[in-house]
Design a protein around this motif. Structure first.
Motif, PDB file in Angstrom:
ATOM      1  N   GLY A   1       0.823  -1.207   0.000  1.00  0.00           N
ATOM      2  CA  GLY A   1       0.000   0.000   0.000  1.00  0.00           C
ATOM      3  C   GLY A   1       0.852   1.249   0.000  1.00  0.00           C
ATOM      4  O   GLY A   1       2.021   1.246  -0.437  1.00  0.00           O
ATOM      5  N   GLU A   2       0.284   2.340   0.478  1.00  0.00           N
ATOM      6  CA  GLU A   2       0.972   3.625   0.523  1.00  0.00           C
ATOM      7  C   GLU A   2       2.014   3.615   1.641  1.00  0.00           C
ATOM      8  O   GLU A   2       1.681   3.480   2.816  1.00  0.00           O
ATOM      9  CB  GLU A   2      -0.052   4.742   0.763  1.00  0.00           C
ATOM     10  CG  GLU A   2       0.560   6.127   0.847  1.00  0.00           C
ATOM     11  CD  GLU A   2      -0.473   7.178   1.206  1.00  0.00           C
ATOM     12  OE1 GLU A   2      -0.079   8.310   1.534  1.00  0.00           O
ATOM     13  OE2 GLU A   2      -1.695   6.853   1.166  1.00  0.00           O
TER      14      GLU A   2
ATOM     15  N   ILE B   1       4.571   4.786   4.392  1.00  0.00           N
ATOM     16  CA  ILE B   1       4.773   5.918   5.296  1.00  0.00           C
ATOM     17  C   ILE B   1       6.182   5.873   5.904  1.00  0.00           C
ATOM     18  O   ILE B   1       6.685   6.892   6.364  1.00  0.00           O
ATOM     19  CB  ILE B   1       3.710   5.938   6.414  1.00  0.00           C
ATOM     20  CG1 ILE B   1       3.703   4.607   7.189  1.00  0.00           C
ATOM     21  CG2 ILE B   1       2.335   6.228   5.856  1.00  0.00           C
ATOM     22  CD1 ILE B   1       2.725   4.581   8.343  1.00  0.00           C
TER      23      ILE B   1
ATOM     24  N   THR C   1       3.467   0.427   5.535  1.00  0.00           N
ATOM     25  CA  THR C   1       2.436   1.092   4.749  1.00  0.00           C
ATOM     26  C   THR C   1       1.288   1.561   5.636  1.00  0.00           C
ATOM     27  O   THR C   1       1.087   1.050   6.747  1.00  0.00           O
ATOM     28  CB  THR C   1       1.878   0.148   3.668  1.00  0.00           C
ATOM     29  OG1 THR C   1       1.254  -0.979   4.303  1.00  0.00           O
ATOM     30  CG2 THR C   1       3.004  -0.354   2.774  1.00  0.00           C
ATOM     31  N   LYS C   2       0.557   2.526   5.123  1.00  0.00           N
ATOM     32  CA  LYS C   2      -0.604   3.042   5.838  1.00  0.00           C
ATOM     33  C   LYS C   2      -1.658   1.956   6.005  1.00  0.00           C
ATOM     34  O   LYS C   2      -2.251   1.796   7.076  1.00  0.00           O
ATOM     35  CB  LYS C   2      -1.187   4.233   5.071  1.00  0.00           C
ATOM     36  CG  LYS C   2      -2.440   4.820   5.682  1.00  0.00           C
ATOM     37  CD  LYS C   2      -2.976   5.967   4.833  1.00  0.00           C
ATOM     38  CE  LYS C   2      -4.274   6.523   5.410  1.00  0.00           C
ATOM     39  NZ  LYS C   2      -4.815   7.616   4.552  1.00  0.00           N
ATOM     40  N   GLU C   3      -1.896   1.185   4.938  1.00  0.00           N
ATOM     41  CA  GLU C   3      -2.874   0.099   5.002  1.00  0.00           C
ATOM     42  C   GLU C   3      -2.445  -0.975   5.998  1.00  0.00           C
ATOM     43  O   GLU C   3      -3.287  -1.567   6.686  1.00  0.00           O
ATOM     44  CB  GLU C   3      -3.053  -0.529   3.610  1.00  0.00           C
ATOM     45  CG  GLU C   3      -3.770   0.355   2.603  1.00  0.00           C
ATOM     46  CD  GLU C   3      -2.883   1.453   2.032  1.00  0.00           C
ATOM     47  OE1 GLU C   3      -3.398   2.298   1.287  1.00  0.00           O
ATOM     48  OE2 GLU C   3      -1.666   1.449   2.337  1.00  0.00           O
TER      49      GLU C   3
END
Length: 270
Positions: free
Chosen positions: A90-91, A93, A102-104
């Motif tokens: 995911g995105e 961070i 990841t953020k997810e």
């Protein structure tokens, strides 16, 4: 660590949860576990947390005693959370070499950790407020319809009850063995991993022997009392529903309806 294992223990009290029919508590625990997996939304988790807090308050079991049981499954909880943080795409961070958070992954880890904690606390609360005998009778009554297809419900319920009853007994036995081996000079904390694994042998062997001995004593005691299964047996205290049990079923039905609405129909909850 040994004293932190509270699974299967019964906490003696005179709360409203202790006085409820065991079938009500079994149904309530089943509903609570199922609704935890409805959806990943703050509203459903908040409702589950509020329900759990209410049940803990009604049980009068000290919160410190309930939370202590989390230490026994802390490694599993930590492993599940870490796996989700580092291995869900995911995105990003945080990105440092091969480490990628990841953020997810963080969101999933928070939801999963919260779900597992509430799952352990909710299921443990049933054993804290229900004696093994009541649990056996409740399981046998609740699953009585399976007798129509020749499933030995009484024997299955009895085995589950004995397994739960043996957890605190074997935990106490393990604590005694560890103290005895420590007094003989066995070091369980220091040294390499292989050394610590070898030091567990003086614990595992006596514990296994003690478990077999207790199982044999229990079998002899049951045979000497002419126990031959559930056919034709009567109950000293037969289970009967009363007004508070029916009110509890009504409350559980309302809770289930609320969780279905929040999980599947509420625009904010989806």
């Amino acid at each position: 660590m040994i004293k932190d294992i509270t699974i299967g223990q019964y906490y003696r009290s005179d709360s409203i949860l202790h006085r409820l029919d065991p079938r009500v508590k079994l149904v309530g625990t089943l509903i609570f576990v199922i609704t935890l997996f409805f959806s990943k939304s703050p509203l459903t988790y908040a409702a589950s947390l509020l329900f759990l807090a209410l049940m803990i308050g009604l049980s009068t079991v000290p919160l410190s005693f309930i939370v202590r049981g989390l230490k026994a499954v802390g490694v599993i909880l930590l492993f599940s959370v870490v796996i989700n943080i580092f291995f869900i795409p995911g995105e990003a961070i945080v990105h440092f070499g091969v480490i990628r958070i990841t953020k997810e992954g963080v969101i999933t880890a928070v939801y999963l950790g919260t779900r597992l904690v509430m799952l352990v606390l909710g299921t443990s609360l049933m054993t804290f407020t229900t004696t093994p005998n009541e649990l056996t009778d409740g399981l046998e009554k609740s699953l009585g319809f399976l007798k129509l297809i020749k499933i030995p419900v009484h024997e299955i319920a009895m085995m589950m009850s004995i397994a739960l009853r043996f957890i605190p007994i074997l935990t106490e036995e393990l604590d005694k063995i560890m103290k005895a081996q420590t007094a003989r000079g066995v070091d369980f904390k220091n040294g390499s991993f292989l050394h610590r694994m070898k030091s567990m042998v003086p614990i595992v062997v006596p514990l296994f022997v003690a478990a077999v001995r207790r199982a044999n004593d229990l079998a002899l005691a049951m045979e000497s009392r002419c126990y031959h299964g559930g056919d034709g047996r009567t109950k000293m205290k037969p289970l009967k529903y009363c007004r508070r049990d029916l009110l509890a079923y009504l409350f559980l039905a309302l809770f289930l309806a609320l969780m279905i609405y929040l999980g599947f129909f509420c625009p904010v909850g989806r």
